[in-house]
Design a protein around this motif. Structure first.
Motif, PDB file in Angstrom:
ATOM      1  N   ILE A 162       0.792  -1.023   0.056  1.00 28.87           N
ATOM      2  CA  ILE A 162      -0.016  -0.168   0.059  1.00 28.87           C
ATOM      3  C   ILE A 162       0.841   1.186  -0.017  1.00 28.87           C
ATOM      4  O   ILE A 162       0.455   2.134  -0.753  1.00 28.87           O
ATOM      5  CB  ILE A 162      -1.098   0.093   1.229  1.00 28.87           C
ATOM      6  N   LYS A 163       1.946   1.236   0.817  1.00 27.98           N
ATOM      7  CA  LYS A 163       2.840   2.409   0.888  1.00 27.98           C
ATOM      8  C   LYS A 163       3.372   2.723  -0.343  1.00 27.98           C
ATOM      9  O   LYS A 163       3.507   3.697  -1.068  1.00 27.98           O
ATOM     10  CB  LYS A 163       4.029   2.349   1.906  1.00 27.98           C
ATOM     11  N   LEU A 179      -3.184   6.859 -14.366  1.00 26.21           N
ATOM     12  CA  LEU A 179      -2.382   6.170 -13.635  1.00 26.21           C
ATOM     13  C   LEU A 179      -2.679   6.381 -12.034  1.00 26.21           C
ATOM     14  O   LEU A 179      -2.570   5.196 -11.386  1.00 26.21           O
ATOM     15  CB  LEU A 179      -0.819   6.441 -13.838  1.00 26.21           C
ATOM     16  N   ALA A 180      -2.904   7.358 -11.584  1.00 25.99           N
ATOM     17  CA  ALA A 180      -3.490   7.452 -10.307  1.00 25.99           C
ATOM     18  C   ALA A 180      -4.788   7.036  -9.947  1.00 25.99           C
ATOM     19  O   ALA A 180      -4.743   6.464  -8.917  1.00 25.99           O
ATOM     20  CB  ALA A 180      -3.830   9.044 -10.264  1.00 25.99           C
ATOM     21  N   ALA A 181      -5.607   6.920 -10.818  1.00 23.24           N
ATOM     22  CA  ALA A 181      -6.978   5.994 -10.615  1.00 23.24           C
ATOM     23  C   ALA A 181      -6.471   4.618 -10.395  1.00 23.24           C
ATOM     24  O   ALA A 181      -7.126   3.897  -9.592  1.00 23.24           O
ATOM     25  CB  ALA A 181      -7.838   6.361 -11.903  1.00 23.24           C
ATOM     26  N   GLN A 182      -5.578   4.191 -11.147  1.00 22.22           N
ATOM     27  CA  GLN A 182      -5.409   2.678 -11.309  1.00 22.22           C
ATOM     28  C   GLN A 182      -4.744   2.198  -9.763  1.00 22.22           C
ATOM     29  O   GLN A 182      -4.851   1.459  -8.926  1.00 22.22           O
ATOM     30  CB  GLN A 182      -4.277   2.180 -12.216  1.00 22.22           C
ATOM     31  N   GLU A 183      -3.717   3.388  -9.247  1.00 21.82           N
ATOM     32  CA  GLU A 183      -3.016   3.139  -8.025  1.00 21.82           C
ATOM     33  C   GLU A 183      -4.306   3.123  -6.832  1.00 21.82           C
ATOM     34  O   GLU A 183      -3.990   2.476  -6.084  1.00 21.82           O
ATOM     35  CB  GLU A 183      -1.900   4.319  -7.964  1.00 21.82           C
ATOM     36  N   SER A 184      -5.110   4.134  -7.176  1.00 28.54           N
ATOM     37  CA  SER A 184      -6.146   4.163  -5.955  1.00 28.54           C
ATOM     38  C   SER A 184      -7.060   2.941  -5.848  1.00 28.54           C
ATOM     39  O   SER A 184      -7.217   2.498  -4.913  1.00 28.54           O
ATOM     40  CB  SER A 184      -7.086   5.188  -6.418  1.00 28.54           C
ATOM     41  N   GLN A 223      -2.304  -1.869  11.501  1.00 31.57           N
ATOM     42  CA  GLN A 223      -3.455  -0.977  12.036  1.00 31.57           C
ATOM     43  C   GLN A 223      -3.130   0.243  12.069  1.00 31.57           C
ATOM     44  O   GLN A 223      -3.790   1.173  12.538  1.00 31.57           O
ATOM     45  CB  GLN A 223      -3.519  -1.456  13.422  1.00 31.57           C
ATOM     46  N   ALA A 224      -1.754   0.693  11.489  1.00 30.12           N
ATOM     47  CA  ALA A 224      -1.406   1.892  11.692  1.00 30.12           C
ATOM     48  C   ALA A 224      -0.169   2.200  10.451  1.00 30.12           C
ATOM     49  O   ALA A 224       0.650   1.392  10.530  1.00 30.12           O
ATOM     50  CB  ALA A 224      -1.136   2.680  13.240  1.00 30.12           C
ATOM     51  N   ASP A 225      -0.185   3.442  10.107  1.00 32.12           N
ATOM     52  CA  ASP A 225       0.875   3.800   8.997  1.00 32.12           C
ATOM     53  C   ASP A 225       1.915   4.155  10.005  1.00 32.12           C
ATOM     54  O   ASP A 225       2.024   5.020  11.072  1.00 32.12           O
ATOM     55  CB  ASP A 225       0.407   5.178   8.368  1.00 32.12           C
ATOM     56  N   PRO A 226       3.234   3.525   9.662  1.00 35.87           N
ATOM     57  CA  PRO A 226       4.484   3.819  10.371  1.00 35.87           C
ATOM     58  C   PRO A 226       4.710   5.151  10.496  1.00 35.87           C
ATOM     59  O   PRO A 226       5.477   5.598  11.485  1.00 35.87           O
ATOM     60  CB  PRO A 226       5.424   3.062   9.654  1.00 35.87           C
ATOM     61  N   ALA A 227       4.565   6.054   9.454  1.00 34.42           N
ATOM     62  CA  ALA A 227       4.803   7.348   9.453  1.00 34.42           C
ATOM     63  C   ALA A 227       4.156   8.015  10.413  1.00 34.42           C
ATOM     64  O   ALA A 227       4.643   9.057  11.326  1.00 34.42           O
ATOM     65  CB  ALA A 227       4.618   7.870   8.035  1.00 34.42           C
ATOM     66  N   ILE A 228       2.808   7.852  10.825  1.00 38.57           N
ATOM     67  CA  ILE A 228       1.969   8.427  11.707  1.00 38.57           C
ATOM     68  C   ILE A 228       2.616   7.751  13.106  1.00 38.57           C
ATOM     69  O   ILE A 228       2.751   8.911  14.022  1.00 38.57           O
ATOM     70  CB  ILE A 228       0.436   7.934  11.580  1.00 38.57           C
ATOM     71  N   ILE A 229       3.010   6.770  13.247  1.00 38.77           N
ATOM     72  CA  ILE A 229       3.402   6.163  14.615  1.00 38.77           C
ATOM     73  C   ILE A 229       4.650   7.079  14.828  1.00 38.77           C
ATOM     74  O   ILE A 229       4.842   7.781  15.996  1.00 38.77           O
ATOM     75  CB  ILE A 229       3.742   4.651  14.535  1.00 38.77           C
ATOM     76  N   SER A 230       5.521   7.263  13.733  1.00 33.98           N
ATOM     77  CA  SER A 230       6.811   7.724  14.001  1.00 33.98           C
ATOM     78  C   SER A 230       6.439   9.287  14.532  1.00 33.98           C
ATOM     79  O   SER A 230       7.073   9.736  15.566  1.00 33.98           O
ATOM     80  CB  SER A 230       7.771   7.843  12.717  1.00 33.98           C
TER      81      SER A 230
END
Length: 151
Positions: free
Chosen positions: A60-61, A78-83, A135-142
């Motif tokens: 996902i990242k 391409l953005a739509a495909q990634e989404s 359960q959480a994005d590591p960037a947010i955790i950081s």
């Protein structure tokens, strides 16, 4: 060797998508399965749900980073495909923790490890990431750990 639930769920989702002739979905799920299988072959291990969750998060990242680049460059196709791919993979992640729940886990971890300041950031991050896999994005955790350790 026992099959575990997340890999089984992915296999089942591929079968269902094939029956429904949703080939775009099949392609995304097969790519995820290939990433899991590649790691299992390289490391000669059977991955458990925790390891599979970490792979899903990484997938996902990668797609989120690509999505940002495509949006910045005006490549909406391409953005739509990634989404779409993010949406498919996200179905296999557990519910995301909110900031309040994360702060509670971080506070408990800091207390448990007797962490004191930024020098203990790595120790706290590893322990919190271990408890919140998928359960959480590591960037947010950081960001939250940094805030808690400097407060």
């Amino acid at each position: 060797m026992t099959d575990n639930s997340l890999k089984s769920a992915l296999t089942e989702a591929v079968k269902n998508a094939m029956k429904a002739k949703e080939m775009d979905k099949v392609k995304v799920l097969r790519n995820v399965q290939a990433a899991i299988k590649q790691i299992e072959i390289d490391e000669q291990v059977e991955l458990d749900d925790k390891a599979v969750l970490a792979i899903l998060q990484k997938q996902i990242k990668q797609r989120q980073e690509s999505l940002q680049i495509y949006q910045t460059n005006g490549r909406e196709d391409l953005a739509a495909q990634e989404s779409f791919e993010i949406q498919i993979i996200s179905q296999f992640l557990p519910a995301q923790l909110d900031e309040s729940a994360l702060n509670d886990i971080i506070a408990a971890t800091i207390s448990q490890l007797n962490a004191d300041g930024m020098k203990d950031m790595g120790k706290v991050m590893n322990a919190v990431k271990e408890q919140t896999v998928g359960q959480a994005d590591p960037a947010i955790i950081s960001a939250l750990v940094k805030k808690a350790l400097t407060a």
